[in-house]
Structures are given as structure tokens and as C-alpha cells.
Design a protein around this motif. Sequence first.
Motif, PDB file in Angstrom:
ATOM      1  N   THR A 114       0.834  -1.202   0.000  1.00  0.00           N
ATOM      2  CA  THR A 114       0.000   0.000   0.000  1.00  0.00           C
ATOM      3  C   THR A 114       0.868   1.252   0.000  1.00  0.00           C
ATOM      4  OG1 THR A 114      -1.768  -1.138   1.206  1.00  0.00           O
ATOM      5  CG2 THR A 114      -1.813   1.259   1.212  1.00  0.00           C
ATOM      6  N   ASP A 115       1.906   1.261   0.835  1.00  0.00           N
ATOM      7  CA  ASP A 115       2.816   2.416   0.869  1.00  0.00           C
ATOM      8  C   ASP A 115       3.473   2.632  -0.485  1.00  0.00           C
ATOM      9  OD1 ASP A 115       2.302   2.915   3.552  1.00  0.00           O
ATOM     10  OD2 ASP A 115       3.944   1.652   4.258  1.00  0.00           O
ATOM     11  N   TRP A 116       3.900   1.558  -1.127  1.00  0.00           N
ATOM     12  CA  TRP A 116       4.576   1.690  -2.419  1.00  0.00           C
ATOM     13  C   TRP A 116       3.602   2.062  -3.535  1.00  0.00           C
ATOM     14  CZ3 TRP A 116       9.504   2.467  -2.887  1.00  0.00           C
ATOM     15  CH2 TRP A 116      10.367   2.029  -1.879  1.00  0.00           C
ATOM     16  N   MET A 117       2.337   1.684  -3.407  1.00  0.00           N
ATOM     17  CA  MET A 117       1.336   2.111  -4.385  1.00  0.00           C
ATOM     18  C   MET A 117       1.158   3.629  -4.331  1.00  0.00           C
ATOM     19  SD  MET A 117      -1.447  -0.971  -3.837  1.00  0.00           S
ATOM     20  CE  MET A 117      -2.703  -0.476  -5.022  1.00  0.00           C
ATOM     21  N   ILE A 118       1.126   4.182  -3.121  1.00  0.00           N
ATOM     22  CA  ILE A 118       1.018   5.635  -2.972  1.00  0.00           C
ATOM     23  C   ILE A 118       2.232   6.318  -3.579  1.00  0.00           C
ATOM     24  CG2 ILE A 118       0.952   7.523  -1.291  1.00  0.00           C
ATOM     25  CD1 ILE A 118      -0.515   5.497   0.603  1.00  0.00           C
ATOM     26  N   VAL A 119       3.402   5.808  -3.248  1.00  0.00           N
ATOM     27  CA  VAL A 119       4.641   6.371  -3.802  1.00  0.00           C
ATOM     28  C   VAL A 119       4.635   6.276  -5.325  1.00  0.00           C
ATOM     29  CG1 VAL A 119       7.134   5.997  -3.991  1.00  0.00           C
ATOM     30  CG2 VAL A 119       6.037   6.003  -1.734  1.00  0.00           C
ATOM     31  N   GLY A 120       4.252   5.113  -5.848  1.00  0.00           N
ATOM     32  CA  GLY A 120       4.298   4.884  -7.285  1.00  0.00           C
ATOM     33  C   GLY A 120       3.327   5.740  -8.074  1.00  0.00           C
ATOM     34  N   LEU A 121       2.171   6.057  -7.491  1.00  0.00           N
ATOM     35  CA  LEU A 121       1.221   6.916  -8.190  1.00  0.00           C
ATOM     36  C   LEU A 121       1.730   8.353  -8.296  1.00  0.00           C
ATOM     37  CD1 LEU A 121      -2.274   5.684  -6.939  1.00  0.00           C
ATOM     38  CD2 LEU A 121      -1.222   5.348  -9.180  1.00  0.00           C
ATOM     39  N   LEU A 186      13.428  13.101  -4.287  1.00  0.00           N
ATOM     40  CA  LEU A 186      13.780  11.721  -4.634  1.00  0.00           C
ATOM     41  C   LEU A 186      14.775  11.728  -5.782  1.00  0.00           C
ATOM     42  CD1 LEU A 186      10.264  10.029  -4.507  1.00  0.00           C
ATOM     43  CD2 LEU A 186      12.037  10.000  -2.748  1.00  0.00           C
ATOM     44  N   ARG A 187      15.744  10.823  -5.690  1.00  0.00           N
ATOM     45  CA  ARG A 187      16.759  10.731  -6.728  1.00  0.00           C
ATOM     46  C   ARG A 187      16.633   9.418  -7.490  1.00  0.00           C
ATOM     47  NH1 ARG A 187      23.097  10.709  -5.138  1.00  0.00           N
ATOM     48  NH2 ARG A 187      22.303   8.983  -3.845  1.00  0.00           N
ATOM     49  N   TRP A 188      16.825   9.515  -8.813  1.00  0.00           N
ATOM     50  CA  TRP A 188      16.949   8.345  -9.676  1.00  0.00           C
ATOM     51  C   TRP A 188      18.411   8.247 -10.100  1.00  0.00           C
ATOM     52  CZ3 TRP A 188      12.499  10.847  -9.003  1.00  0.00           C
ATOM     53  CH2 TRP A 188      11.316  10.109  -8.946  1.00  0.00           C
ATOM     54  N   ARG A 189      19.140   7.338  -9.466  1.00  0.00           N
ATOM     55  CA  ARG A 189      20.569   7.209  -9.796  1.00  0.00           C
ATOM     56  C   ARG A 189      20.770   6.699 -11.211  1.00  0.00           C
ATOM     57  NH1 ARG A 189      21.807   3.164  -6.709  1.00  0.00           N
ATOM     58  NH2 ARG A 189      19.802   3.136  -5.656  1.00  0.00           N
ATOM     59  N   PHE A 190      19.866   5.823 -11.667  1.00  0.00           N
ATOM     60  CA  PHE A 190      19.966   5.251 -13.017  1.00  0.00           C
ATOM     61  C   PHE A 190      18.575   5.220 -13.626  1.00  0.00           C
ATOM     62  CE2 PHE A 190      23.038   3.344 -10.153  1.00  0.00           C
ATOM     63  CZ  PHE A 190      24.217   3.790 -10.729  1.00  0.00           C
ATOM     64  N   MET A 211      -3.160   9.602   1.052  1.00  0.00           N
ATOM     65  CA  MET A 211      -2.497   9.506  -0.242  1.00  0.00           C
ATOM     66  C   MET A 211      -1.198  10.316  -0.268  1.00  0.00           C
ATOM     67  SD  MET A 211      -4.129   7.462  -2.212  1.00  0.00           S
ATOM     68  CE  MET A 211      -3.188   7.876  -3.686  1.00  0.00           C
ATOM     69  N   CYS A 212      -0.625  10.595   0.872  1.00  0.00           N
ATOM     70  CA  CYS A 212       0.545  11.465   0.970  1.00  0.00           C
ATOM     71  C   CYS A 212       1.835  10.684   0.750  1.00  0.00           C
ATOM     72  CB  CYS A 212       0.588  12.143   2.337  1.00  0.00           C
ATOM     73  SG  CYS A 212       2.032  13.179   2.612  1.00  0.00           S
ATOM     74  N   ILE A 213       2.643  11.110  -0.210  1.00  0.00           N
ATOM     75  CA  ILE A 213       3.905  10.428  -0.494  1.00  0.00           C
ATOM     76  C   ILE A 213       4.909  10.601   0.646  1.00  0.00           C
ATOM     77  CG2 ILE A 213       4.823  12.410  -1.781  1.00  0.00           C
ATOM     78  CD1 ILE A 213       6.320  10.417  -3.562  1.00  0.00           C
ATOM     79  N   ARG A 215       4.259  10.861   3.907  1.00  0.00           N
ATOM     80  CA  ARG A 215       3.882   9.942   4.978  1.00  0.00           C
ATOM     81  C   ARG A 215       4.171   8.489   4.586  1.00  0.00           C
ATOM     82  NH1 ARG A 215       0.620  14.359   5.282  1.00  0.00           N
ATOM     83  NH2 ARG A 215       0.075  15.127   7.384  1.00  0.00           N
ATOM     84  N   ALA A 216       3.929   8.155   3.318  1.00  0.00           N
ATOM     85  CA  ALA A 216       4.214   6.787   2.865  1.00  0.00           C
ATOM     86  C   ALA A 216       5.706   6.488   2.963  1.00  0.00           C
ATOM     87  CB  ALA A 216       3.724   6.604   1.429  1.00  0.00           C
ATOM     88  N   TYR A 217       6.549   7.427   2.542  1.00  0.00           N
ATOM     89  CA  TYR A 217       7.991   7.189   2.595  1.00  0.00           C
ATOM     90  C   TYR A 217       8.515   7.183   4.035  1.00  0.00           C
ATOM     91  CZ  TYR A 217      10.512   6.348  -1.726  1.00  0.00           C
ATOM     92  OH  TYR A 217      11.072   5.733  -2.829  1.00  0.00           O
ATOM     93  N   LEU A 218       7.895   7.950   4.914  1.00  0.00           N
ATOM     94  CA  LEU A 218       8.279   7.871   6.328  1.00  0.00           C
ATOM     95  C   LEU A 218       8.002   6.468   6.872  1.00  0.00           C
ATOM     96  CD1 LEU A 218       7.058  11.314   7.728  1.00  0.00           C
ATOM     97  CD2 LEU A 218       9.425  10.491   7.619  1.00  0.00           C
ATOM     98  N   ARG A 219       6.862   5.896   6.512  1.00  0.00           N
ATOM     99  CA  ARG A 219       6.554   4.536   6.963  1.00  0.00           C
ATOM    100  C   ARG A 219       7.534   3.531   6.361  1.00  0.00           C
ATOM    101  NH1 ARG A 219       1.232   6.591   6.099  1.00  0.00           N
ATOM    102  NH2 ARG A 219       1.113   5.629   4.046  1.00  0.00           N
ATOM    103  N   ILE A 220       7.876   3.701   5.100  1.00  0.00           N
ATOM    104  CA  ILE A 220       8.823   2.799   4.440  1.00  0.00           C
ATOM    105  C   ILE A 220      10.189   2.852   5.119  1.00  0.00           C
ATOM    106  CG2 ILE A 220      10.165   2.519   2.306  1.00  0.00           C
ATOM    107  CD1 ILE A 220       7.544   3.370   0.804  1.00  0.00           C
TER     108      ILE A 220
END
Length: 341
Positions: A114-121, A186-190, A211-213, A215-220
Motif C-alpha cells: 500500500t505504501d509503495w502504491m502511494i509512492v508509485g502513483l 527523490l533521486r533516480w541514480r539510473f 495519499m501522501c507520499i 507519509r508513505a515514505y516515512l513509513r517505508i
Amino acid sequence: MLKNERQEIRNIAMILYLRTLGAGETIQNRIVRKSTIVGYLDAVAEMFTDQKMQDPRIDPKTGKIHRLIDTILKEIERWESMPNRREPVTKTMVRHLQGTSKDHHEDSLDTAITDWMIVGLHTGYRRIEWAQEREPKTESDFQRAENPEKSIYAVTDKDIRFRDKNNKVRHDYMSVNPNKMGGIDLRWRFQKNGENGQWLTFAANHAEKDMCIVRAYLRILRRARRWNLPTGTPLAIYQKCPGSKKHSYIVTSSITRVFTRVGQEVYDYGPDDKVSYTPHSLRVGACVLLHVAKYSPLKIKQRLRWKSDSFMMYLRNVPQLAIDQIRAMNATTVDTFVLDE
């Protein structure tokens, strides 16, 4: 039988063989790709030439590859270029999974995904940018970028910066108050687009906290800390059951399984509905969201990291587009000079 007739028979046999392959499936029900077919043709041609016979791919009249063979190969290539019509992950699916997993332990697969779905959207992550193809047994099994350093591809704690509402970087993510956060870098190294090392900023969503990215990344990150993940390690982990002594990694099969299950529960697909959920459904969902929100093509490409217009293949037929059309119909008249009050 004349020599040319024998050649024509060989050509016809080759074409029938090609059509069978192009139709589609092996014993394992997998589509045969053009590259595989070309390899088969090369092997057949070698068998013929070893016997001092003419290459059956070549039309003796033109000295070039037989026209029908060329046509079939081009058609197969055209089909391969068509996108796999993956269904998009949606906010409705996220909220459904939040509801069904609310009593799960905080590191369960459903909770973690669920956390990664929020991040991914928000980010339009490709699977390789956050999860693994299969469960890694050692650190050397993590998917790595093809560069001299062979760095890990998926996002790690080193690719994240939190910012407060005054735009100051905060490193103490274990203690920050999400209500006081402004956003996240957020960084994309590659990247597939070649823009390696790119940073993008995403804002905290205090209006729809579920739906907050940020908050989702804090949980991750807090989940990673609970499991003592070394810094620089991929973050997409979960606990298979409450008694597990070690974490597991989120992988392609588990993502597909959860997305498919949630899609079925939300949309009640019938047995004849041809639907497909894969990890890439997350990127499709991110693209569809921005398109429905009337983002310009340039803005979609910038936010989701496309350099070409290939994002157009990700657009889907969704109800909100139909609603927008009704709004346009209700608001527009084309054959009068009357101004709307």
C-alpha cells in the motif's frame, strides 16, 4: 521437379512455419518473439547450406529475402511493439487495500505494498526502480545498473531527502512530525531515459493524508529501520508473517498477485474480461492520473521522466474522461451567438 519448383516448395514450407510461430504459442503457452524466430530461421538456413543447398529464405528471382517472409517478420515486429494493455493502479484500489489491511501488522505484505502504491502513483516508478524481480539470497543478487560501479538499481535511503515547510532538509526521519513536513526530494541514480542522478521534488499532501507520499515514505523508512537494513540497501521489504525473524523483499510475483486481487475485489471483473495487472500497472496509473488531471504532455513527460511521447501508450479509457466530455457537452453550444450569463 524443376529446381525453381523445389525452391518454391521450400519457401512455402518456411512461410507456413513462420505463420505458425507468429500465431503464437509454444508448448508453454508463451508468445514466440521475432528474435527467436530469426534464430530458428538462421538455424534452418545453416542446415540447408551445410548440405550445399540454397538458403530457403532467399527468393531466387530477386536474390533477396522472400517477400512473404519479410512481410511476416515485419508484422510480428509490429505486434511486439504494441503495448501490453496493463490495467492502471488507481486511488480507489489504494484506499480499498488500506481498508482491508488496517488490522494487519505494520510490516505485512499488503501494508507495505500500500505504501509503495502511494509512492508509485506520484513517481511513476518502474518495477526495477523500487522492487526486485525475485527474492535475493545475498546482496549480490540485487538488480544492478550496467555501469562500472554496478550500483544497486532500486531506491535506497541515500536517494531521499525530507524537507519541512520552510524547505529545510530534515535528516531525523524517525522523529519528524509529518504534519510539519513540506515535501520530499527523490533521486533516480539510473534511468531508462539516461538522466542518471536526477532529483525530483514531491509535496506533502495534508488535505488527503492517506495519499501522501511523504507519509508513505516515512513509513517505508521506519520499516527499514525496524529491520536494521544497512544504509544503501533497497527499501521495499515486508514481513511474511508476524513470527518471521527476517524480512523478505517485495518481488514481481507478489506485486502482480496483490494488484490482481485488489483489482478484482474493487472492479468485480467477470470471467470474460481481459485484464492484466503487473508491476508496471503502477506507472500506467501515475500516467492516467496526470492525464485525467489535464496535465499537458510536456508536464506528464517531465514529472514521470519520459523523453519521448511514448507515454501516450499508457493512456486508458477511464470514467473520468467520460465525465469531462459531458461537462464539455453541457457547457458548449456551437451554432448560436448567445453569450452564457
